[in-house]
Write an enzyme that holds these catalytic residues in place. Structure first.
Site, PDB file in Angstrom:
ATOM      1  N   SER A 132      36.749  40.444  42.426  1.00  0.00           N
ATOM      2  CA  SER A 132      36.030  40.785  41.203  1.00  0.00           C
ATOM      3  C   SER A 132      37.020  41.012  40.070  1.00  0.00           C
ATOM      4  CB  SER A 132      35.202  42.057  41.402  1.00  0.00           C
ATOM      5  OG  SER A 132      34.622  42.444  40.169  1.00  0.00           O
ATOM      6  N   VAL A 183      43.853  44.829  40.336  1.00  0.00           N
ATOM      7  CA  VAL A 183      44.676  43.771  40.930  1.00  0.00           C
ATOM      8  C   VAL A 183      44.138  42.391  40.539  1.00  0.00           C
ATOM      9  CG1 VAL A 183      45.581  42.789  43.077  1.00  0.00           C
ATOM     10  CG2 VAL A 183      45.408  45.255  42.825  1.00  0.00           C
ATOM     11  N   CYS A 184      42.825  42.235  40.536  1.00  0.00           N
ATOM     12  CA  CYS A 184      42.229  40.948  40.147  1.00  0.00           C
ATOM     13  C   CYS A 184      42.516  40.645  38.675  1.00  0.00           C
ATOM     14  CB  CYS A 184      40.727  40.959  40.395  1.00  0.00           C
ATOM     15  SG  CYS A 184      40.279  41.146  42.136  1.00  0.00           S
ATOM     16  N   ALA A 185      42.457  41.674  37.842  1.00  0.00           N
ATOM     17  CA  ALA A 185      42.757  41.495  36.420  1.00  0.00           C
ATOM     18  C   ALA A 185      44.209  41.074  36.232  1.00  0.00           C
ATOM     19  CB  ALA A 185      42.459  42.786  35.657  1.00  0.00           C
TER      20      ALA A 185
END
Length: 165
Positions: A53, A58-60
């Protein structure tokens, strides 16, 4: 494939694809609610940056890193794929200044997750995609694959980018 979330084993389902195999073509939703096809033979090298997501740190970071690196790569198309709704992806890209990659959603039927073997089947993240990177050459073959062993850890950016060169 052994994947963990915060040290706990996670069951991943779908067809595991390997380096050297042809990448399945999958239709995903873009921010404009139109469809975009990833995988298969194309005029450009495809980088499929897969995250659970965009609404997690971390995804960002992973998405911003690939966005920065994408600007300098010739003949490369970079995508971030998640289960986030296209509206949320569009908002994230707008707020974060993401312009060098396309955000795509697999929320409709989880076809990407199943065909690429990255759909999480249990754990608190059930129904999302596990963290991974796939690079597909212009002939449609997988030339690089990393499914992160720990979902909370970033992928090896340099290894992925070196596979393109």
């Amino acid at each position: 494939m052994n994947v963990k979330f915060k040290g706990n084993p996670v069951k991943i389902v779908g067809d595991e694809i390997k380096i050297g195999e042809f990448a399945p073509s999958v239709k995903l939703k873009g921010n404009d609610l139109g469809y975009v096809i990833v995988g298969g033979k194309k005029d450009k090298i495809q980088v499929l940056n897969v995250v659970p997501s965009l609404d997690t740190p971390v995804c960002a970071i992973q998405t911003k890193t690939f966005n920065q690196k994408a600007a300098s790569l010739p003949n490369v198309e970079v995508f971030v794929i998640s289960m986030d709704l296209p509206f949320a992806q569009g908002r994230f890209c707008s707020v974060e200044g993401i312009a060098n990659l396309k955000a795509l959603s697999d929320y409709r039927n989880k076809e990407f997750g199943k065909k690429y073997g990255v759909l999480i089947d249990d754990s608190p993240l059930s129904g999302l995609l596990t963290r991974a990177v796939f690079i597909i050459d212009t002939e449609g073959k997988i030339i690089y694959k990393e499914v992160c062993e720990e979902i909370t850890k970033e992928p090896d950016y340099e290894a992925a980018l070196n596979a393109i060169k």
